[in-house]
Design a protein around this motif. Structure first.
Motif, PDB file in Angstrom:
ATOM      1  N   LYS A  16      -5.494 -35.593 -24.348  1.00  0.00           N
ATOM      2  CA  LYS A  16      -6.747 -34.545 -23.871  1.00  0.00           C
ATOM      3  C   LYS A  16      -5.538 -34.131 -22.789  1.00  0.00           C
ATOM      4  CE  LYS A  16     -10.840 -34.297 -23.865  1.00  0.00           C
ATOM      5  NZ  LYS A  16     -12.029 -34.723 -23.824  1.00  0.00           N
ATOM      6  N   PHE A  17      -5.000 -32.608 -22.815  1.00  0.00           N
ATOM      7  CA  PHE A  17      -4.811 -32.584 -21.007  1.00  0.00           C
ATOM      8  C   PHE A  17      -5.707 -31.248 -20.710  1.00  0.00           C
ATOM      9  CE2 PHE A  17      -1.030 -33.222 -24.089  1.00  0.00           C
ATOM     10  CZ  PHE A  17      -0.286 -33.939 -23.154  1.00  0.00           C
ATOM     11  N   ILE A  18      -6.077 -31.070 -19.663  1.00  0.00           N
ATOM     12  CA  ILE A  18      -7.134 -30.013 -19.138  1.00  0.00           C
ATOM     13  C   ILE A  18      -6.291 -29.696 -17.577  1.00  0.00           C
ATOM     14  CG2 ILE A  18      -8.543 -30.070 -17.427  1.00  0.00           C
ATOM     15  CD1 ILE A  18      -9.920 -32.867 -19.276  1.00  0.00           C
ATOM     16  N   ALA A  19      -6.144 -28.279 -18.033  1.00  0.00           N
ATOM     17  CA  ALA A  19      -5.273 -27.810 -17.015  1.00  0.00           C
ATOM     18  C   ALA A  19      -6.850 -26.778 -15.653  1.00  0.00           C
ATOM     19  CB  ALA A  19      -4.851 -26.166 -17.361  1.00  0.00           C
ATOM     20  N   ILE A  20      -6.111 -26.691 -14.672  1.00  0.00           N
ATOM     21  CA  ILE A  20      -6.791 -26.362 -13.560  1.00  0.00           C
ATOM     22  C   ILE A  20      -5.823 -25.602 -12.847  1.00  0.00           C
ATOM     23  CG2 ILE A  20      -8.926 -26.504 -11.532  1.00  0.00           C
ATOM     24  CD1 ILE A  20      -9.464 -29.267 -13.367  1.00  0.00           C
ATOM     25  N   ALA A  21      -6.188 -24.456 -12.656  1.00  0.00           N
ATOM     26  CA  ALA A  21      -5.349 -23.529 -11.866  1.00  0.00           C
ATOM     27  C   ALA A  21      -6.018 -22.949 -11.083  1.00  0.00           C
ATOM     28  CB  ALA A  21      -5.028 -22.338 -12.989  1.00  0.00           C
ATOM     29  N   GLY A  22      -5.476 -22.271  -9.445  1.00  0.00           N
ATOM     30  CA  GLY A  22      -6.481 -21.764  -8.074  1.00  0.00           C
ATOM     31  C   GLY A  22      -5.575 -21.619  -7.548  1.00  0.00           C
ATOM     32  N   PHE A  69      -4.133 -40.124 -21.773  1.00  0.00           N
ATOM     33  CA  PHE A  69      -3.378 -40.035 -23.372  1.00  0.00           C
ATOM     34  C   PHE A  69      -4.262 -41.174 -24.374  1.00  0.00           C
ATOM     35  CE2 PHE A  69      -0.507 -44.262 -25.267  1.00  0.00           C
ATOM     36  CZ  PHE A  69       0.121 -42.346 -25.596  1.00  0.00           C
ATOM     37  N   GLY A  70      -3.748 -40.435 -25.300  1.00  0.00           N
ATOM     38  CA  GLY A  70      -4.421 -40.825 -26.857  1.00  0.00           C
ATOM     39  C   GLY A  70      -4.034 -41.308 -27.727  1.00  0.00           C
ATOM     40  N   GLY A  71      -2.611 -42.096 -26.991  1.00  0.00           N
ATOM     41  CA  GLY A  71      -2.340 -43.259 -27.717  1.00  0.00           C
ATOM     42  C   GLY A  71      -0.772 -43.018 -29.216  1.00  0.00           C
ATOM     43  N   ILE A  72      -0.775 -41.202 -29.031  1.00  0.00           N
ATOM     44  CA  ILE A  72       0.165 -41.255 -29.596  1.00  0.00           C
ATOM     45  C   ILE A  72       1.414 -40.875 -28.699  1.00  0.00           C
ATOM     46  CG2 ILE A  72       1.159 -39.321 -31.047  1.00  0.00           C
ATOM     47  CD1 ILE A  72      -1.343 -39.649 -32.776  1.00  0.00           C
ATOM     48  N   LYS A  73       2.293 -41.051 -28.451  1.00  0.00           N
ATOM     49  CA  LYS A  73       3.891 -41.123 -27.439  1.00  0.00           C
ATOM     50  C   LYS A  73       4.177 -39.057 -28.138  1.00  0.00           C
ATOM     51  CE  LYS A  73       6.111 -44.937 -26.551  1.00  0.00           C
ATOM     52  NZ  LYS A  73       6.187 -46.062 -25.565  1.00  0.00           N
ATOM     53  N   LEU A  74       4.377 -38.145 -27.807  1.00  0.00           N
ATOM     54  CA  LEU A  74       4.753 -36.449 -27.792  1.00  0.00           C
ATOM     55  C   LEU A  74       5.999 -36.680 -28.023  1.00  0.00           C
ATOM     56  CD1 LEU A  74       2.060 -34.743 -26.187  1.00  0.00           C
ATOM     57  CD2 LEU A  74       2.164 -35.636 -28.043  1.00  0.00           C
ATOM     58  N   GLY A  75       7.162 -37.461 -27.298  1.00  0.00           N
ATOM     59  CA  GLY A  75       8.905 -37.424 -26.695  1.00  0.00           C
ATOM     60  C   GLY A  75       8.073 -36.295 -25.708  1.00  0.00           C
ATOM     61  N   THR A  76      10.129 -36.565 -25.235  1.00  0.00           N
ATOM     62  CA  THR A  76      10.243 -35.199 -23.568  1.00  0.00           C
ATOM     63  C   THR A  76      10.459 -33.911 -24.419  1.00  0.00           C
ATOM     64  OG1 THR A  76      12.383 -37.218 -23.765  1.00  0.00           O
ATOM     65  CG2 THR A  76      12.194 -33.818 -22.639  1.00  0.00           C
ATOM     66  N   GLY A  77      10.677 -33.835 -25.857  1.00  0.00           N
ATOM     67  CA  GLY A  77      10.255 -32.033 -26.014  1.00  0.00           C
ATOM     68  C   GLY A  77       8.818 -31.730 -25.852  1.00  0.00           C
ATOM     69  N   GLY A  78       8.022 -32.602 -26.394  1.00  0.00           N
ATOM     70  CA  GLY A  78       6.494 -32.474 -27.004  1.00  0.00           C
ATOM     71  C   GLY A  78       5.806 -32.611 -26.052  1.00  0.00           C
ATOM     72  N   LEU A  79       6.382 -32.756 -24.998  1.00  0.00           N
ATOM     73  CA  LEU A  79       5.959 -32.862 -23.237  1.00  0.00           C
ATOM     74  C   LEU A  79       5.695 -31.784 -22.542  1.00  0.00           C
ATOM     75  CD1 LEU A  79       6.653 -37.026 -21.871  1.00  0.00           C
ATOM     76  CD2 LEU A  79       3.978 -35.873 -22.262  1.00  0.00           C
ATOM     77  N   VAL A  80       7.290 -31.892 -23.153  1.00  0.00           N
ATOM     78  CA  VAL A  80       7.351 -29.843 -21.807  1.00  0.00           C
ATOM     79  C   VAL A  80       7.065 -29.022 -22.643  1.00  0.00           C
ATOM     80  CG1 VAL A  80       9.162 -28.723 -21.657  1.00  0.00           C
ATOM     81  CG2 VAL A  80      10.633 -30.875 -21.306  1.00  0.00           C
ATOM     82  N   ARG A  81       6.018 -28.974 -23.984  1.00  0.00           N
ATOM     83  CA  ARG A  81       5.748 -27.750 -24.342  1.00  0.00           C
ATOM     84  C   ARG A  81       4.500 -27.671 -24.102  1.00  0.00           C
ATOM     85  NH1 ARG A  81       9.983 -29.029 -28.475  1.00  0.00           N
ATOM     86  NH2 ARG A  81       7.690 -30.962 -29.791  1.00  0.00           N
ATOM     87  N   ALA A  82       4.108 -29.478 -24.043  1.00  0.00           N
ATOM     88  CA  ALA A  82       2.319 -29.362 -23.372  1.00  0.00           C
ATOM     89  C   ALA A  82       2.311 -29.178 -22.374  1.00  0.00           C
ATOM     90  CB  ALA A  82       1.732 -30.894 -23.927  1.00  0.00           C
ATOM     91  N   TYR A  83       3.070 -29.173 -21.163  1.00  0.00           N
ATOM     92  CA  TYR A  83       2.479 -28.899 -19.941  1.00  0.00           C
ATOM     93  C   TYR A  83       3.250 -27.576 -19.751  1.00  0.00           C
ATOM     94  CZ  TYR A  83       1.716 -34.207 -18.088  1.00  0.00           C
ATOM     95  OH  TYR A  83       0.836 -35.665 -18.079  1.00  0.00           O
ATOM     96  N   GLY A  84       3.310 -27.176 -20.077  1.00  0.00           N
ATOM     97  CA  GLY A  84       4.049 -25.891 -19.914  1.00  0.00           C
ATOM     98  C   GLY A  84       3.501 -25.183 -20.379  1.00  0.00           C
ATOM     99  N   GLY A  85       3.266 -25.388 -21.648  1.00  0.00           N
ATOM    100  CA  GLY A  85       2.431 -24.607 -22.862  1.00  0.00           C
ATOM    101  C   GLY A  85       0.668 -24.369 -21.738  1.00  0.00           C
TER     102      GLY A  85
END
Length: 251
Positions: free
Chosen positions: A59-65, A134-150
């Motif tokens: 689960k990713f929760i983005a909070i912008a302020g 963390f939900g138990g499944i690794k996203l890999g480097t590319g997956g993390l970049v896409r997840a956080y940036g996205g």
């Protein structure tokens, strides 16, 4: 309140939560923000918004302020981060100043793509914190970049924005409150006046006889001085309630 939806391991669900953060997390912007001393125009977001995504069970929760300085960024982070989460990654931009943190994720996979998303948005004086469970499944480097940036980009796209052109000098205030008995009101008001407190209000609906809640705003650098002075003069161990606020003053 976060919205939870059942998802499969391969699915991604985005849940937009357009609301102000509850009082414990509140960074009040009211009708104000700040520009730099040169009066350069900039666009920022009007209020705090959050966006939730579930990606491969994480689960990713983005909070912008909106923020006005590095100091207010640190305060914002302290108010919205979740110590129970696996990671609290963040990035912010204030004029030419910018910082980011991977908070334990592989180097360059979280803070950097978050900062890139902020810069690409064209926004300034803004901070984004992405909380990951963390939900138990690794996203890999590319997956993390896409997840956080996205999730950062998607969150900022949902925010209402405003353009500032005026030359404004920035300052930070704290919204405070203290519950006192009637006999101490004179002492409290003397200290509030000496520290140039503003927006002073009284609320007698405290549920206790002979007491009132006095609320007010005071400049950030006066908080400790005012709190110590009230406690010392009242000779009581009073409890103060505080929330950060950003104010402005026309130059």
């Amino acid at each position: 309140m976060l919205v939870r939806l059942p998802v499969t391991a391969a699915s991604t669900v985005a849940v937009l939560i357009r609301r102000r953060i509850p009082a414990a997390y509140l960074l009040s912007t009211k009708s104000s923000m700040t520009s730099d001393s040169s009066g350069t125009a900039f666009t920022t977001i009007k209020e705090i918004v959050s966006l939730e995504k579930e990606i491969k069970k994480s689960k990713f929760i983005a909070i912008a302020g909106p923020i006005s300085s590095e100091q207010s960024a640190q305060l914002f982070l302290s108010q919205v981060r979740d110590p129970r989460a696996t990671h609290n990654c963040w990035a912010y931009k204030v004029g030419d100043q910018h910082r980011s943190s991977d908070d334990g994720e592989p180097s360059g996979t979280a803070g950097k793509p978050m900062l890139s998303a902020i810069c690409s948005s064209g926004l300034d004086r803004v901070m984004v914190v992405v909380i990951r469970y963390f939900g138990g499944i690794k996203l890999g480097t590319g997956g993390l970049v896409r997840a956080y940036g996205g999730v950062t980009s998607d969150c900022l796209k949902t925010a209402s924005t405003c353009l500032f052109k005026s030359k404004i000098h920035s300052f930070m205030q704290v919204q405070m409150g203290v519950e006192v008995t009637f006999d101490l009101l004179g002492v409290v008001y003397n200290q509030l006046q000496s520290c140039q407190a503003e927006d002073i209000k009284e609320d007698y609906d405290t549920g206790k006889d002979g007491t009132t809640m006095v609320s007010f705003k005071v400049d950030f650098d006066q908080v400790d001085k005012l709190e110590d002075a009230i406690k010392s003069n009242c000779k009581r161990d009073l409890v103060f309630f505080k929330n950060l606020a950003i104010g402005n003053q026309l130059g």
